[in-house]
Design a protein around this motif. Sequence first.
Motif, mmCIF file in Angstrom:
data_model
loop_
_atom_site.group_PDB
_atom_site.id
_atom_site.type_symbol
_atom_site.label_atom_id
_atom_site.label_comp_id
_atom_site.label_asym_id
_atom_site.label_seq_id
_atom_site.Cartn_x
_atom_site.Cartn_y
_atom_site.Cartn_z
ATOM 1 N N PRO A 166 6.244 61.068 142.947
ATOM 2 C CA PRO A 166 5.714 59.664 143.349
ATOM 3 C C PRO A 166 6.764 58.536 143.806
ATOM 4 N N VAL A 167 7.207 58.915 144.840
ATOM 5 C CA VAL A 167 8.364 57.769 145.261
ATOM 6 C C VAL A 167 7.934 57.478 146.540
ATOM 7 N N LEU A 168 8.162 55.975 146.789
ATOM 8 C CA LEU A 168 8.269 55.362 148.015
ATOM 9 C C LEU A 168 9.303 55.069 148.559
ATOM 10 N N PHE A 169 9.461 55.355 149.583
ATOM 11 C CA PHE A 169 10.895 54.819 150.555
ATOM 12 C C PHE A 169 10.624 53.905 151.736
ATOM 13 N N VAL A 170 11.310 52.845 151.391
ATOM 14 C CA VAL A 170 10.944 51.595 152.266
ATOM 15 C C VAL A 170 12.094 51.443 153.136
ATOM 16 N N CYS A 171 12.170 51.613 154.424
ATOM 17 C CA CYS A 171 13.151 51.439 155.262
ATOM 18 C C CYS A 171 12.835 49.930 156.104
ATOM 19 N N GLU A 172 13.753 49.041 155.778
ATOM 20 C CA GLU A 172 13.660 47.866 156.535
ATOM 21 C C GLU A 172 14.540 47.757 157.716
ATOM 22 N N ASN A 173 13.802 48.227 158.685
ATOM 23 C CA ASN A 173 14.693 48.230 160.221
ATOM 24 C C ASN A 173 14.649 47.058 160.930
ATOM 25 N N ASN A 174 15.903 46.449 160.580
ATOM 26 C CA ASN A 174 16.133 45.000 161.317
ATOM 27 C C ASN A 174 17.354 45.370 162.494
ATOM 28 N N ASN A 175 17.447 46.617 162.706
ATOM 29 C CA ASN A 175 18.105 46.896 164.112
ATOM 30 C C ASN A 175 19.493 47.123 164.007
ATOM 31 N N PHE A 176 20.179 46.315 162.790
ATOM 32 C CA PHE A 176 21.525 46.132 162.582
ATOM 33 C C PHE A 176 22.200 46.769 161.357
ATOM 34 N N SER A 177 23.361 47.388 161.613
ATOM 35 C CA SER A 177 24.170 47.832 160.251
ATOM 36 C C SER A 177 25.423 46.807 160.362
ATOM 37 N N VAL A 178 25.379 45.623 159.899
ATOM 38 C CA VAL A 178 26.180 44.549 159.892
ATOM 39 C C VAL A 178 26.196 44.044 161.162
ATOM 40 N N TYR A 179 27.301 44.397 162.208
ATOM 41 C CA TYR A 179 26.773 43.851 163.577
ATOM 42 C C TYR A 179 26.604 44.913 164.639
ATOM 43 N N THR A 180 26.435 46.160 164.386
ATOM 44 C CA THR A 180 26.189 47.004 165.274
ATOM 45 C C THR A 180 24.736 47.603 165.332
ATOM 46 N N PRO A 181 24.164 47.534 166.557
ATOM 47 C CA PRO A 181 22.750 47.941 166.711
ATOM 48 C C PRO A 181 22.485 49.326 166.599
ATOM 49 N N LEU A 182 21.216 49.455 166.271
ATOM 50 C CA LEU A 182 20.631 50.833 165.949
ATOM 51 C C LEU A 182 21.022 51.813 167.016
ATOM 52 N N ARG A 183 21.090 51.423 168.360
ATOM 53 C CA ARG A 183 21.096 52.517 169.553
ATOM 54 C C ARG A 183 22.595 52.866 169.522
ATOM 55 N N GLU A 184 23.471 52.216 168.931
ATOM 56 C CA GLU A 184 24.822 52.638 169.026
ATOM 57 C C GLU A 184 25.238 53.567 167.754
ATOM 58 N N ARG A 185 24.364 53.592 166.825
ATOM 59 C CA ARG A 185 24.517 54.388 165.654
ATOM 60 C C ARG A 185 23.733 55.653 165.404
ATOM 61 N N GLN A 186 22.534 55.717 166.156
ATOM 62 C CA GLN A 186 21.674 56.912 165.704
ATOM 63 C C GLN A 186 20.954 57.339 167.054
ATOM 64 N N PRO A 187 20.602 58.428 167.008
ATOM 65 C CA PRO A 187 20.015 59.247 168.451
ATOM 66 C C PRO A 187 18.729 58.340 168.416
ATOM 67 N N ALA A 188 18.257 58.414 169.865
ATOM 68 C CA ALA A 188 17.014 57.862 170.347
ATOM 69 C C ALA A 188 15.661 58.543 169.667
ATOM 70 N N ARG A 189 15.654 58.560 168.416
ATOM 71 C CA ARG A 189 14.397 59.147 167.868
ATOM 72 C C ARG A 189 14.030 58.345 166.713
ATOM 73 N N PRO A 190 12.609 58.185 166.257
ATOM 74 C CA PRO A 190 12.151 57.078 165.320
ATOM 75 C C PRO A 190 12.564 57.565 163.964
ATOM 76 N N ILE A 191 13.109 56.667 163.086
ATOM 77 C CA ILE A 191 13.440 57.114 161.868
ATOM 78 C C ILE A 191 12.422 57.903 160.978
ATOM 79 N N HIS A 192 11.072 57.256 161.114
ATOM 80 C CA HIS A 192 9.901 57.854 160.358
ATOM 81 C C HIS A 192 9.740 59.100 160.707
ATOM 82 N N VAL A 193 9.804 59.518 161.794
ATOM 83 C CA VAL A 193 9.495 61.000 162.256
ATOM 84 C C VAL A 193 10.501 61.863 161.574
ATOM 85 N N VAL A 194 11.821 61.422 161.378
ATOM 86 C CA VAL A 194 12.679 62.453 160.755
ATOM 87 C C VAL A 194 12.194 62.665 159.297
#
Length: 322
Positions: A166-194
């Motif tokens: 019984p665990v809830l994983f909550v991903c707050e996707n604000n598109n940045f890891s410090v100054y690097t946008p999501l598109r430069e860090r992860q493939p083009a696929r939705p996180i929740h699908v993984v």
Amino acid sequence: MTTADETLVSLFRAMWRIRLVEEALANRYADQEMRCPMHLCIGQEAIASGVCAALNPDDVVFSNHRAHGHYLAKGGDLKAMVAELYGRSTGCCGGRGGSMHLIDQRAGFLGATPIVGGTVPVAVGAAWAARLKGEKKVGVAFFGDGCFEEGVIHESMNFAALYKLPVLFVCENNNFSVYTPLRERQPARPIHVVAQAQGCGAWHSDGNDAEAVYAISREAVRRARAGEGPQFLELDTYRWREHCGPNFDDELNYRSADEIAAGKASDPVSRMRAKLLQEGHMTQSGLEAMTQQIKREIDEAFDFALSSPVPTTQDGTGKIYA
């Protein structure tokens, strides 16, 4: 006022309180009396408010470096939080931890840490403990999209799915890891699908819509509590201020002026305020009274913190072990 009205007003109040607290901290940070790094959640308030509104008092929450909103939404003590930021002995960690190390066991807020992904397996462990004890508690882990690049979250999801914890994983996707946008860090696929592929119930929503966050959180928590296994929420949002600190960092040009404007246009607080006033859930006078009450509470918290003693050398030897 109907139950639906009360729910909407409660969601708004939680968001508005977090916003006003964070703005007060930003305004006072320049006084150089809060000597800890600080990561503000201005712009992301709907997620903490919506998720925590769906929890029971004995459910347990774990957070990350951007923890203020989660702490307050789960019922953490504002005075103890502010005192912690000032490094005072009355802080929730006795003045030892600062902004990124908050805890309030009475509220079910079992800790925050700046280590990316550090609290995710602990939340899974709390859910595992609840299962072994026959309790109906849910464990909740808040983290950012950057955390999804850490191996520990995938290991945690695998374990939780295997045992239907019984665990809830909550991903707050604000598109940045410090100054690097999501598109430069992860493939083009939705996180929740993984997450879904790893055996979690998966949800995706506008993280700036508190009502929508609350609705999917209620259902996800219900399923987790009913034994249907871990649930994963990917909630899109936007961080307004700099990654670490009280200021704006627009001059660094890691995000465009148009992007910043679009992010602020989806302000969760303004959206909910407009809805409440337009649909008659709350009056302007009621809003003003709420605002003044929250501001008084904030002033009292700062007065409490500044009048509290600093830790002694003796204090440093305690609270090492549970």
